[in-house]
Design a protein around this motif. Structure first.
Motif, PDB file in Angstrom:
ATOM      1  N   LEU A   1       0.833  -1.197   0.000  1.00 38.22           N
ATOM      2  CA  LEU A   1       0.000   0.000   0.000  1.00 38.22           C
ATOM      3  C   LEU A   1       0.870   1.250   0.000  1.00 38.22           C
ATOM      4  O   LEU A   1       1.546   1.557   0.968  1.00 38.22           O
ATOM      5  N   MET A   2       0.844   1.956  -1.105  1.00 39.93           N
ATOM      6  CA  MET A   2       1.614   3.187  -1.258  1.00 39.93           C
ATOM      7  C   MET A   2       0.708   4.359  -0.917  1.00 39.93           C
ATOM      8  O   MET A   2      -0.319   4.564  -1.545  1.00 39.93           O
ATOM      9  N   ARG A   3       1.089   5.161   0.079  1.00 41.69           N
ATOM     10  CA  ARG A   3       0.259   6.279   0.505  1.00 41.69           C
ATOM     11  C   ARG A   3       1.075   7.258   1.335  1.00 41.69           C
ATOM     12  O   ARG A   3       2.184   6.943   1.779  1.00 41.69           O
ATOM     13  N   GLY A   4       0.510   8.421   1.546  1.00 41.27           N
ATOM     14  CA  GLY A   4       1.145   9.379   2.425  1.00 41.27           C
ATOM     15  C   GLY A   4       1.095   8.872   3.853  1.00 41.27           C
ATOM     16  O   GLY A   4       0.024   8.517   4.348  1.00 41.27           O
ATOM     17  N   THR A   5       2.231   8.814   4.517  1.00 36.50           N
ATOM     18  CA  THR A   5       2.322   8.316   5.887  1.00 36.50           C
ATOM     19  C   THR A   5       2.851   9.425   6.784  1.00 36.50           C
ATOM     20  O   THR A   5       3.965   9.912   6.579  1.00 36.50           O
ATOM     21  N   PHE A   6       2.020   9.808   7.753  1.00 39.05           N
ATOM     22  CA  PHE A   6       2.351  10.920   8.637  1.00 39.05           C
ATOM     23  C   PHE A   6       2.127  10.508  10.092  1.00 39.05           C
ATOM     24  O   PHE A   6       1.458  11.183  10.853  1.00 39.05           O
ATOM     25  N   ARG A   7       2.689   9.404  10.482  1.00 31.71           N
ATOM     26  CA  ARG A   7       2.502   8.906  11.833  1.00 31.71           C
ATOM     27  C   ARG A   7       3.297   9.764  12.822  1.00 31.71           C
ATOM     28  O   ARG A   7       4.500   9.957  12.671  1.00 31.71           O
ATOM     29  N   SER A   8       2.574  10.326  13.815  1.00 31.96           N
ATOM     30  CA  SER A   8       3.189  11.176  14.841  1.00 31.96           C
ATOM     31  C   SER A   8       3.883  12.394  14.239  1.00 31.96           C
ATOM     32  O   SER A   8       4.874  12.902  14.772  1.00 31.96           O
ATOM     33  N   THR A   9       3.360  12.883  13.122  1.00 34.83           N
ATOM     34  CA  THR A   9       3.914  14.051  12.439  1.00 34.83           C
ATOM     35  C   THR A   9       3.255  15.323  12.961  1.00 34.83           C
ATOM     36  O   THR A   9       2.061  15.351  13.232  1.00 34.83           O
ATOM     37  N   ASN A  10       4.031  16.386  13.089  1.00 31.02           N
ATOM     38  CA  ASN A  10       3.499  17.669  13.540  1.00 31.02           C
ATOM     39  C   ASN A  10       3.069  18.489  12.324  1.00 31.02           C
ATOM     40  O   ASN A  10       3.906  19.026  11.599  1.00 31.02           O
ATOM     41  N   LEU A  11       1.749  18.571  12.127  1.00 29.83           N
ATOM     42  CA  LEU A  11       1.173  19.332  11.024  1.00 29.83           C
ATOM     43  C   LEU A  11       0.378  20.529  11.539  1.00 29.83           C
ATOM     44  O   LEU A  11      -0.549  21.013  10.886  1.00 29.83           O
ATOM     45  N   ASP A  12       0.749  21.031  12.694  1.00 31.86           N
ATOM     46  CA  ASP A  12       0.044  22.166  13.268  1.00 31.86           C
ATOM     47  C   ASP A  12       0.088  23.361  12.311  1.00 31.86           C
ATOM     48  O   ASP A  12       1.156  23.728  11.793  1.00 31.86           O
ATOM     49  N   GLY A  13      -1.078  23.961  12.108  1.00 37.48           N
ATOM     50  CA  GLY A  13      -1.146  25.133  11.247  1.00 37.48           C
ATOM     51  C   GLY A  13      -0.950  24.855   9.777  1.00 37.48           C
ATOM     52  O   GLY A  13      -0.827  25.788   8.971  1.00 37.48           O
ATOM     53  N   ALA A  14      -0.936  23.590   9.380  1.00 39.96           N
ATOM     54  CA  ALA A  14      -0.744  23.241   7.969  1.00 39.96           C
ATOM     55  C   ALA A  14      -1.986  23.583   7.148  1.00 39.96           C
ATOM     56  O   ALA A  14      -3.101  23.605   7.659  1.00 39.96           O
ATOM     57  N   SER A  15      -1.785  23.857   5.880  1.00 36.36           N
ATOM     58  CA  SER A  15      -2.901  24.111   4.980  1.00 36.36           C
ATOM     59  C   SER A  15      -3.047  22.932   4.030  1.00 36.36           C
ATOM     60  O   SER A  15      -2.131  22.625   3.258  1.00 36.36           O
ATOM     61  N   LEU A  16      -4.196  22.246   4.126  1.00 38.29           N
ATOM     62  CA  LEU A  16      -4.472  21.077   3.293  1.00 38.29           C
ATOM     63  C   LEU A  16      -5.787  21.280   2.539  1.00 38.29           C
ATOM     64  O   LEU A  16      -6.549  20.353   2.321  1.00 38.29           O
ATOM     65  N   LYS A  17      -6.012  22.485   2.100  1.00 34.62           N
ATOM     66  CA  LYS A  17      -7.258  22.800   1.403  1.00 34.62           C
ATOM     67  C   LYS A  17      -7.370  21.987   0.109  1.00 34.62           C
ATOM     68  O   LYS A  17      -6.473  22.023  -0.738  1.00 34.62           O
ATOM     69  N   GLY A  18      -8.457  21.239   0.006  1.00 31.11           N
ATOM     70  CA  GLY A  18      -8.689  20.461  -1.200  1.00 31.11           C
ATOM     71  C   GLY A  18      -7.729  19.307  -1.398  1.00 31.11           C
ATOM     72  O   GLY A  18      -7.680  18.713  -2.476  1.00 31.11           O
ATOM     73  N   ALA A  19      -6.972  18.951  -0.378  1.00 27.01           N
ATOM     74  CA  ALA A  19      -6.014  17.846  -0.501  1.00 27.01           C
ATOM     75  C   ALA A  19      -6.735  16.505  -0.503  1.00 27.01           C
ATOM     76  O   ALA A  19      -7.772  16.342   0.122  1.00 27.01           O
ATOM     77  N   ASN A  20      -6.158  15.545  -1.202  1.00 28.93           N
ATOM     78  CA  ASN A  20      -6.706  14.189  -1.244  1.00 28.93           C
ATOM     79  C   ASN A  20      -5.932  13.310  -0.266  1.00 28.93           C
ATOM     80  O   ASN A  20      -4.800  12.935  -0.525  1.00 28.93           O
TER      81      ASN A  20
END
Length: 266
Positions: free
Chosen positions: A172-191
């Motif tokens: 399974l190929m996918r974005g992996t963000f385990r325990s990642t700090n994404l505070d304040g990130a902008s993911l508008k319209g992201a898949n």
């Protein structure tokens, strides 16, 4: 060609990572203290000179090159191919990599803060523990491992972090963000369909219109995250903090999320 095949093999093997155990096993298989992951075949000056000599319309092929530990900050690398390159501990802060192919590259514990990665391809890319605060990955294809990375204020607007349904034989190929700090990130319209964000911090993140269907966000923190129009259909929210999300009533299919009764609603 032998070196090229070995480098690609390492990258493809890394791309098979689908969980913590698999990741640990993969790291055990690779000697991160070897020359391949600690030394550099070229200097910054070498790269600058090679790029300057490129004929119009051509790119510098750095496939599988060892560029570990180099200071490439603020460099314009748009005319390079960094597929399967090794950039362990390298400094690419403020570098311009718009549209660059970074598939299967290794860049653990590296510095990408403020880098321009718009439209770049990061398929099977290893960025565990990297710093990407303020980087711009808008419209990028992101199916690599960013576990434990610092990505505060990162831009992922319109980016594709979803699972790749075409290569199931590879894992399974996918974005992996385990325990990642994404505070304040902008993911508008992201898949983020079927993406892995277990225990990720998304405090104050903008998820407006994002597709989180089937994603794994168990234990993630959505405090003050804007989820207007975000689709949670089938997302696993077990133990996720969803009680203080912004505009939760404007989210889509939140009632169809998995383990909703186990999420923190207060």
């Amino acid at each position: 060609m032998v070196i090229r095949r070995i480098a690609l093999g390492l990258g493809l093997a890394a791309a098979l990572l689908a969980g913590p155990a698999a990741a640990q096993n993969m790291l055990d298989m690779v000697d991160l203290t070897s020359d391949a992951f600690t030394k550099a075949e070229m200097s910054r000056a070498d790269l600058e000179a090679a790029i300057a000599k490129l004929p119009a319309g051509e790119k510098l092929d750095l496939f599988g090159k060892a560029l570990n530990g180099l200071d490439l900050s603020k460099m314009d690398l748009r005319r390079t191919n960094l597929q399967a390159a090794r950039l362990m501990g390298s400094n690419l802060a403020g570098a311009n990599l718009e549209g660059v192919n970074l598939d299967s590259a290794w860049s653990l514990n590296s510095d990408w803060r403020g880098a321009n990665l718009k439209g770049a391809s990061l398929f099977g890319t290893q960025l565990v523990g990297a710093k990407l605060d303020g980087a711009d990955l808008s419209r990028a294809r992101v199916a690599g491992d960013f576990s434990k990375a610092s990505m505060t204020g990162v831009k992922l607007d319109g980016a594709d972090l979803s699972a790749d349904e075409k290569n199931q034989s590879m894992g399974l190929m996918r974005g992996t963000f385990r325990s990642t700090n994404l505070d304040g990130a902008s993911l508008k319209g992201a898949n983020l369909s079927r993406a892995l964000l277990e225990y990720a911090s998304l405090k104050g993140a903008n998820l407006e219109g994002a597709n989180l269907a089937g994603s794994e966000v168990a234990g993630a923190d959505f405090t003050d995250a804007n989820v207007t129009g975000a689709d949670f259909n089938g997302a696993d929210v077990n133990s996720a903090k969803i009680g203080a999300m912004q505009n939760a009533n404007a989210a889509k299919n939140l009632d169809q999320a998995k383990n909703l009764d186990r999420a923190y609603r207060n």
